[in-house]
Motif scaffolding. Sequence first.
Motif, PDB file in Angstrom:
ATOM      1  N   GLU A 201       0.865  -1.095  -0.096  1.00  0.00           N
ATOM      2  CA  GLU A 201       0.297  -0.147  -0.071  1.00  0.00           C
ATOM      3  C   GLU A 201       1.008   1.301   0.035  1.00  0.00           C
ATOM      4  O   GLU A 201       0.651   2.059  -0.700  1.00  0.00           O
ATOM      5  N   ARG A 202       2.059   1.342   0.813  1.00  0.00           N
ATOM      6  CA  ARG A 202       2.872   2.390   0.979  1.00  0.00           C
ATOM      7  C   ARG A 202       3.572   2.547  -0.441  1.00  0.00           C
ATOM      8  O   ARG A 202       3.717   3.715  -0.958  1.00  0.00           O
ATOM      9  N   ALA A 203       4.035   1.484  -1.317  1.00  0.00           N
ATOM     10  CA  ALA A 203       4.338   1.418  -2.395  1.00  0.00           C
ATOM     11  C   ALA A 203       3.474   1.936  -3.716  1.00  0.00           C
ATOM     12  O   ALA A 203       3.965   2.586  -4.583  1.00  0.00           O
ATOM     13  N   GLY A 204       2.141   1.911  -3.302  1.00  0.00           N
ATOM     14  CA  GLY A 204       1.239   2.547  -4.301  1.00  0.00           C
ATOM     15  C   GLY A 204       0.307   1.595  -5.116  1.00  0.00           C
ATOM     16  O   GLY A 204      -0.146   1.816  -6.309  1.00  0.00           O
ATOM     17  N   VAL A 205       0.424   0.440  -4.864  1.00  0.00           N
ATOM     18  CA  VAL A 205      -0.345  -0.585  -5.724  1.00  0.00           C
ATOM     19  C   VAL A 205      -2.035  -0.110  -5.440  1.00  0.00           C
ATOM     20  O   VAL A 205      -2.321   0.446  -4.437  1.00  0.00           O
ATOM     21  N   ALA A 206      -2.887  -0.458  -6.493  1.00  0.00           N
ATOM     22  CA  ALA A 206      -4.038   0.056  -6.548  1.00  0.00           C
ATOM     23  C   ALA A 206      -5.129  -1.183  -6.180  1.00  0.00           C
ATOM     24  O   ALA A 206      -6.374  -0.809  -5.825  1.00  0.00           O
ATOM     25  N   ALA A 207      -4.831  -2.360  -5.981  1.00  0.00           N
ATOM     26  CA  ALA A 207      -5.595  -3.458  -5.868  1.00  0.00           C
ATOM     27  C   ALA A 207      -5.075  -4.582  -5.149  1.00  0.00           C
ATOM     28  O   ALA A 207      -3.742  -4.871  -5.462  1.00  0.00           O
ATOM     29  N   ILE A 208      -5.631  -5.475  -4.410  1.00  0.00           N
ATOM     30  CA  ILE A 208      -5.305  -6.703  -3.927  1.00  0.00           C
ATOM     31  C   ILE A 208      -5.826  -7.810  -4.428  1.00  0.00           C
ATOM     32  O   ILE A 208      -7.111  -8.085  -4.494  1.00  0.00           O
ATOM     33  N   TRP A 209      -5.042  -8.777  -4.982  1.00  0.00           N
ATOM     34  CA  TRP A 209      -5.552  -9.870  -5.819  1.00  0.00           C
ATOM     35  C   TRP A 209      -5.111 -11.354  -4.926  1.00  0.00           C
ATOM     36  O   TRP A 209      -3.982 -11.655  -5.052  1.00  0.00           O
TER      37      TRP A 209
ATOM     38  N   ASP B 201     -13.937 -16.591   5.277  1.00  0.00           N
ATOM     39  CA  ASP B 201     -13.787 -15.563   6.188  1.00  0.00           C
ATOM     40  C   ASP B 201     -12.771 -14.500   5.734  1.00  0.00           C
ATOM     41  O   ASP B 201     -12.317 -13.612   6.331  1.00  0.00           O
ATOM     42  N   MET B 202     -11.699 -15.263   4.935  1.00  0.00           N
ATOM     43  CA  MET B 202     -10.618 -14.570   4.275  1.00  0.00           C
ATOM     44  C   MET B 202     -10.972 -12.898   4.004  1.00  0.00           C
ATOM     45  O   MET B 202     -10.183 -12.277   3.863  1.00  0.00           O
ATOM     46  N   VAL B 203     -12.150 -12.965   3.264  1.00  0.00           N
ATOM     47  CA  VAL B 203     -12.343 -11.855   2.489  1.00  0.00           C
ATOM     48  C   VAL B 203     -12.582 -10.725   3.603  1.00  0.00           C
ATOM     49  O   VAL B 203     -12.350  -9.625   3.302  1.00  0.00           O
ATOM     50  N   ASP B 204     -13.359 -11.077   4.675  1.00  0.00           N
ATOM     51  CA  ASP B 204     -13.566 -10.108   5.664  1.00  0.00           C
ATOM     52  C   ASP B 204     -12.134  -9.766   6.401  1.00  0.00           C
ATOM     53  O   ASP B 204     -11.996  -8.737   6.863  1.00  0.00           O
ATOM     54  N   TRP B 205     -11.223 -10.992   6.680  1.00  0.00           N
ATOM     55  CA  TRP B 205      -9.938 -10.379   7.130  1.00  0.00           C
ATOM     56  C   TRP B 205      -9.086  -9.524   6.030  1.00  0.00           C
ATOM     57  O   TRP B 205      -8.797  -8.628   6.677  1.00  0.00           O
ATOM     58  N   LEU B 206      -9.365  -9.555   4.951  1.00  0.00           N
ATOM     59  CA  LEU B 206      -8.754  -8.577   3.990  1.00  0.00           C
ATOM     60  C   LEU B 206      -9.440  -7.169   4.061  1.00  0.00           C
ATOM     61  O   LEU B 206      -8.688  -6.410   4.056  1.00  0.00           O
ATOM     62  N   ARG B 207     -10.677  -7.095   4.335  1.00  0.00           N
ATOM     63  CA  ARG B 207     -11.325  -6.012   4.314  1.00  0.00           C
ATOM     64  C   ARG B 207     -10.679  -5.121   5.670  1.00  0.00           C
ATOM     65  O   ARG B 207     -10.755  -3.944   5.728  1.00  0.00           O
ATOM     66  N   ASN B 208     -10.512  -5.886   6.550  1.00  0.00           N
ATOM     67  CA  ASN B 208     -10.191  -5.375   7.639  1.00  0.00           C
ATOM     68  C   ASN B 208      -8.420  -4.986   7.660  1.00  0.00           C
ATOM     69  O   ASN B 208      -8.100  -4.131   8.362  1.00  0.00           O
ATOM     70  N   ALA B 209      -7.835  -5.701   6.791  1.00  0.00           N
ATOM     71  CA  ALA B 209      -6.501  -5.300   6.536  1.00  0.00           C
ATOM     72  C   ALA B 209      -6.313  -4.094   5.383  1.00  0.00           C
ATOM     73  O   ALA B 209      -5.046  -3.384   5.401  1.00  0.00           O
ATOM     74  N   THR B 210      -7.130  -3.850   4.777  1.00  0.00           N
ATOM     75  CA  THR B 210      -6.910  -2.903   3.606  1.00  0.00           C
ATOM     76  C   THR B 210      -8.220  -2.336   3.190  1.00  0.00           C
ATOM     77  O   THR B 210      -9.194  -2.703   3.284  1.00  0.00           O
ATOM     78  N   LYS B 211      -8.132  -1.094   2.659  1.00  0.00           N
ATOM     79  CA  LYS B 211      -9.341  -0.518   1.972  1.00  0.00           C
ATOM     80  C   LYS B 211      -9.123  -0.706   0.527  1.00  0.00           C
ATOM     81  O   LYS B 211     -10.104  -0.053  -0.233  1.00  0.00           O
ATOM     82  N   LEU B 212      -8.093  -1.348   0.008  1.00  0.00           N
ATOM     83  CA  LEU B 212      -8.020  -1.272  -1.483  1.00  0.00           C
ATOM     84  C   LEU B 212      -9.194  -2.264  -2.001  1.00  0.00           C
ATOM     85  O   LEU B 212      -9.480  -3.075  -1.256  1.00  0.00           O
ATOM     86  N   PRO B 213      -9.548  -2.331  -3.250  1.00  0.00           N
ATOM     87  CA  PRO B 213     -10.039  -3.262  -3.961  1.00  0.00           C
ATOM     88  C   PRO B 213      -9.864  -4.766  -3.680  1.00  0.00           C
ATOM     89  O   PRO B 213      -8.586  -4.761  -3.842  1.00  0.00           O
ATOM     90  N   ILE B 214     -10.753  -5.541  -3.698  1.00  0.00           N
ATOM     91  CA  ILE B 214     -10.331  -7.017  -3.340  1.00  0.00           C
ATOM     92  C   ILE B 214     -10.650  -7.944  -4.609  1.00  0.00           C
ATOM     93  O   ILE B 214     -11.812  -8.041  -5.208  1.00  0.00           O
ATOM     94  N   VAL B 215      -9.735  -8.465  -5.190  1.00  0.00           N
ATOM     95  CA  VAL B 215     -10.040  -9.688  -6.330  1.00  0.00           C
ATOM     96  C   VAL B 215      -9.766 -10.981  -5.797  1.00  0.00           C
ATOM     97  O   VAL B 215      -8.531 -11.365  -5.075  1.00  0.00           O
ATOM     98  N   ILE B 216     -10.825 -11.911  -6.129  1.00  0.00           N
ATOM     99  CA  ILE B 216     -10.442 -13.199  -5.671  1.00  0.00           C
ATOM    100  C   ILE B 216      -9.916 -13.970  -7.007  1.00  0.00           C
ATOM    101  O   ILE B 216     -10.694 -14.211  -8.087  1.00  0.00           O
ATOM    102  N   LYS B 217      -8.699 -14.431  -7.184  1.00  0.00           N
ATOM    103  CA  LYS B 217      -8.243 -15.168  -8.356  1.00  0.00           C
ATOM    104  C   LYS B 217      -8.105 -16.710  -8.062  1.00  0.00           C
ATOM    105  O   LYS B 217      -7.375 -17.280  -7.135  1.00  0.00           O
ATOM    106  N   GLY B 218      -9.013 -17.400  -8.815  1.00  0.00           N
ATOM    107  CA  GLY B 218      -8.728 -18.638  -8.933  1.00  0.00           C
ATOM    108  C   GLY B 218     -10.078 -19.628  -8.797  1.00  0.00           C
ATOM    109  O   GLY B 218     -10.082 -20.683  -8.475  1.00  0.00           O
TER     110      GLY B 218
ATOM    111  N   GLY C 276     -13.914  -8.129  -7.645  1.00  0.00           N
ATOM    112  CA  GLY C 276     -13.630  -8.870  -8.840  1.00  0.00           C
ATOM    113  C   GLY C 276     -13.132 -10.508  -8.696  1.00  0.00           C
ATOM    114  O   GLY C 276     -13.001 -10.581  -7.566  1.00  0.00           O
ATOM    115  N   ILE C 277     -13.428 -11.209  -9.628  1.00  0.00           N
ATOM    116  CA  ILE C 277     -12.642 -12.388  -9.406  1.00  0.00           C
ATOM    117  C   ILE C 277     -11.827 -12.897 -10.848  1.00  0.00           C
ATOM    118  O   ILE C 277     -12.381 -12.558 -11.813  1.00  0.00           O
TER     119      ILE C 277
END
Length: 471
Positions: A249-257, A311-328, A345-346
């Motif tokens: 996030e500090r580096a400037g990425v725009a989403a977590i996949w 539940d990992m989706v909720d964990w991610l939402r707690n860890a980041t405000k960035l958009p979340i994509v589930i890959k796989g 996104g998926i």
Amino acid sequence: MTTVDAAELAKHNSRDSCWLAIHGEVWDATNFLEQHPGGSNLILKLAGKNASDEYELFHNPELVRDTLGSSARKGTIDISTIPKMDRKPEPQSEAKMSPPLSSMLSVNDFENVGEKTMTPTAWAYVSSGADDEISMRENARAYRKVTLRGRILRKVGKVDCSTTILGHFSALPIYTSPVGLAKLVHPSGECAIAAAVGKEGCIQVVNTVSSMSIEDIMDARVSENQIVFWQLYADKNLEKSRAFIERVERAGVAAIWLTVDSPVVGNRERDERSKSMVDIEEKLEEAVETSQCVGIAKANTGFINADLDWDMVDWLRNATKLPIVIKGIQSVEDAVTAFDHRVNGIVLSNHGGRSQDTAQPPLITLLEIDRYAPYILGKHMQVFVDGGVRRGTDIIKALALGATAVGIGRPVLFSMSGGYGEHGIRRMVQILRNELQTNMAFIGARNVRDIERSMINTRKLERNMVGSVKL
């Protein structure tokens, strides 16, 4: 600051005391031996020696300090004083001369170059799939079972291939998939990908196990506005993942996949065979009582957490405000579950056929969604497809079934090979752009929004689709 001489380093060459020299610093890896994802033997072979070259090929510069801790640092050493190891060179391919880049006319041309110019170890890692590699082949073949139904007289003198991915402009409906360890193929690694896709107006998804640091990759962009997404392999220790998320996030990425299709590493026989052939003087007892013969993939992904659930989706939402994509995602049922969890996104993917062999092709999963849950397409969640895309017509077929964009994986690494680096990637993207523009004109689509379901015939592919689902 303590200085260690070569003679002292050489004494620590056993399981009881294992020191390594890495870029002028000496590290005590004794307590880490049994934790190493690739097994202790990979480290023990370098004990008491200069491990800089092997380390740099697979790991970021700062990883050793983050993994071992500053207390494991024994001091500095003059690398030039360490006796060089006798290395048996890998068998070289007969042809090492790459053809002119201008002679590359299709994405598949780069694969041919890669096979001839990569080291056997790199080629095995990049090109291999799981088990009999059926899924790897079927990912591409699925597209051949879909035919195009072009529309005429549509004013296609100017064709616009641009789109938006998670709200960000992309010159093409493609992105570079999160390929790892790119330095195996070219010394510029993932930085070459960043520079290339930036100049072509596309988006890069960076792998957790990249061979370059996220900071270096971000610095390689052509502008500060260039969008980069980051792919997460969740660590067994989720606090490590949280710290890494804060870092990117500090580096400037725009989403977590978040990658979910590989809770364990697939059985990539060609990759593992390439490593097993190195140790000719193995101990037979070790060979059957330990799992030391691992390929590059297993050696670099043993940290992955296999105990995740939704539940990992909720964990991610707690860890980041960035958009979340589930890959796989590999079934319409899980696509609907992801939709219900309101992820952004998926990615429909079987990990390029590198995890579970005979897993169905992503295009079939997209067809399942089109048949059984079309209401999730075009809503709050974007759908991406990853695996087997080699032609502009493949992109059209995925978009016609409702995908927003497609991921390009292995072709990125193939196009970097042979010394092409950044220029090879750009050429590969340009080939896909030309094919996409040409074939959009043929089907009567002036922009990607004009590509619709009626422009493809999926009858042959439907035979491979599941007969019914329970949603």
